[in-house]
Design an enzyme around this catalytic site. Structure first.
Site, short mmCIF file in Angstrom:
data_model
loop_
_atom_site.label_atom_id
_atom_site.label_comp_id
_atom_site.label_asym_id
_atom_site.label_seq_id
_atom_site.Cartn_x
_atom_site.Cartn_y
_atom_site.Cartn_z
N ARG A 185 -3.95 3.98 -10.08
CA ARG A 185 -4.92 3.39 -11.17
C ARG A 185 -5.37 4.75 -11.92
NH1 ARG A 185 -8.98 -0.29 -11.12
NH2 ARG A 185 -8.62 -1.05 -9.28
N TYR A 186 -5.69 5.87 -11.37
CA TYR A 186 -6.16 7.05 -12.18
C TYR A 186 -4.80 7.93 -12.43
CZ TYR A 186 -10.50 5.10 -10.30
OH TYR A 186 -11.24 4.17 -10.13
N ARG A 246 -3.87 10.82 -9.69
CA ARG A 246 -3.83 10.54 -8.09
C ARG A 246 -3.37 9.28 -7.91
NH1 ARG A 246 -8.61 11.03 -10.63
NH2 ARG A 246 -10.24 9.64 -10.01
N CYS A 258 -7.19 -0.54 11.95
CA CYS A 258 -8.42 0.34 11.98
C CYS A 258 -8.92 0.40 13.60
CB CYS A 258 -9.56 -0.05 11.30
SG CYS A 258 -9.40 0.06 9.44
N CYS A 317 -14.90 -2.93 10.04
CA CYS A 317 -16.00 -2.98 9.70
C CYS A 317 -16.52 -4.49 9.04
CB CYS A 317 -16.47 -1.70 8.80
SG CYS A 317 -16.10 -0.07 9.35
N CYS A 342 -16.02 -4.70 5.06
CA CYS A 342 -14.65 -4.08 4.51
C CYS A 342 -14.19 -4.80 3.19
CB CYS A 342 -13.65 -4.38 5.45
SG CYS A 342 -11.87 -3.95 5.05
N ARG A 368 -11.18 -4.26 1.68
CA ARG A 368 -9.98 -4.80 1.46
C ARG A 368 -9.64 -5.53 2.67
NH1 ARG A 368 -7.67 0.84 1.39
NH2 ARG A 368 -8.33 0.85 -0.95
N ASP A 402 -18.99 -3.50 -2.58
CA ASP A 402 -18.01 -4.03 -3.48
C ASP A 402 -18.25 -5.61 -3.17
OD1 ASP A 402 -16.63 -1.98 -4.54
OD2 ASP A 402 -15.97 -1.58 -2.54
N ASP A 435 -17.36 0.62 -7.82
CA ASP A 435 -16.07 0.36 -8.27
C ASP A 435 -16.21 -1.09 -9.05
OD1 ASP A 435 -13.63 2.06 -7.62
OD2 ASP A 435 -14.57 1.75 -5.48
N LYS A 466 -13.68 3.34 -10.69
CA LYS A 466 -15.08 3.75 -10.19
C LYS A 466 -15.84 4.51 -11.28
CE LYS A 466 -14.30 6.04 -6.15
NZ LYS A 466 -12.89 5.89 -6.67
#
Length: 355
Positions: free
Chosen positions: A97-98, A101, A110, A114, A117, A119, A278, A315, A322
């Site tokens: 996206r950027y 990076r 995981c 969480c 989450c 994602r 998010d 985001d 971001k």
């Protein structure tokens, strides 16, 4: 256990064992009684985190770890891909996206899932670890894009991979093209600190520059075991940052955040980002209204030093990227929505939810 090829994780993964360990609240029982064929984000809690939960009388930690019936409430503006990552997937699980990076999703597993989450369309879906051919495809992409200087390793949690696999990936991607550093994002130092061993610290410190980014949200997560894990990394010269999510009923208080960030600085971890929640499906009960988040951050800014103060960021929905939430980014509040200016000057909308 983790997925095939991942580091085995002893964890609570069903309601019967969870009930034996901790009395469940009615709102928690409601998630398990839903009868849904697709239960959404799975349950997984490590014994270490269960121990922390039992000590935390505020209930903040269990809100992050135990599912609740509110997760079945999905608002109109919540989307499976709230960060709009899929359109930027250039090769399998590699998101660009950027300009300088890329993000690589090494695994969907995981040690603890969480409940906030973002994602969850990907996490816990038993997709396994990125294979050797797929890693080579990412390397080839990096070789043909010299503008990329940093690789972010995420997932899931990249520290779910065994040492040998992780060492191989760090060596391949950390030396590809113009890459000069790797950012490894993980919650494992918090939820499974025994995973941080001398051997792992050696891997992270012996090759390309690796920055360890630790996901931590509450001062009750700064356990003696966490401090020992962080100290092990620090002694090998591994730079450490933290990222946190502002969560309702967890850390939506400037005193709690100040205690967290001061504790991290004392441990040698620089607070890096504090994220606004998010717009992921089923997470509205954990999101803090943006107006309250801005107020909390203003108070926090007057309480801690610059070293202990992270950037408050969001985001932007719809692919805005971001953005740090300062006066220059917020164009106004109209019709129940914040108008926020992205880095490239476009205006995106983020809903102002009830307090």
């Amino acid at each position: 256990m983790g997925n095939s090829g991942n580091t085995p994780v002893k964890a609570i993964e069903n309601i019967e064992i969870l009930r034996e360990s901790v009395p469940l609240l009615p709102e928690e029982e409601a998630w398990f009684r839903s009868g849904k064929e697709n239960p959404g984000l799975p349950l997984r809690i490590t014994p270490h985190y269960l121990k922390l939960m039992k000590k935390d009388l505020s209930g903040a930690l269990r809100r992050m770890a135990i599912p609740r019936g509110e997760e079945w409430t999905v608002l109109d503006y919540e989307t499976p891909d709230p960060l709009h990552e899929e359109p930027y997937e250039v090769v399998h699980r590699c998101i660009h996206r950027y300009r300088d990076r890329v993000l690589v999703l090494l695994t969907d597993a995981c040690a603890l899932y969480c409940r906030y989450c973002f994602r969850r369309r990907f996490t816990g879906e038993n997709r396994g670890v990125l294979g050797d051919e797929e890693i080579r495809a990412v390397k080839d992409y990096l070789e043909s894009h010299p503008e990329v200087r940093e690789v972010i390793l995420s997932g899931g949690d990249p520290l779910m991979l065994p040492d040998r696999k992780l060492d191989s990936i760090i060596g391949i991607l950390g030396n590809a093209g113009s890459v000069r550093s790797l950012r490894l994002s993980s919650r494992i130092p918090v939820v499974l600190p025994s995973r941080i061993t001398a051997a792992l610290a050696g891997i992270l410190s012996s090759g390309p520059r690796v920055w360890q980014v630790i996901h931590i949200n509450h001062p009750a997560e700064i356990s003696p075991e966490f401090l020992a894990a962080v100290d092990l990394l620090a002694k090998r010269g591994i730079p450490m940052l933290s990222q946190s999510v502002l969560l309702k009923g967890v850390n939506d208080d400037q005193e709690i955040l100040a205690k967290l960030f001061r504790g991290l600085v004392a441990a040698g971890v620089k607070p890096y980002y504090l994220f606004q929640g998010d717009l992921a499906p089923g997470t509205s009960h954990l999101r803090v209204p943006l107006s309250r988040g801005l107020s909390i951050f203003r108070e926090l800014s007057s309480m801690v030093s610059g070293l202990a103060l992270p950037a408050y960021a969001v985001d932007l929905p719809g692919g805005g990227g971001k953005v740090r939430l300062g006066a220059e980014a917020i164009a106004g509040l109209r019709d129940g929505e914040y108008h926020i200016r992205s880095i490239d000057g476009r205006i995106f909308r983020y809903p102002e939810e009830p307090v």
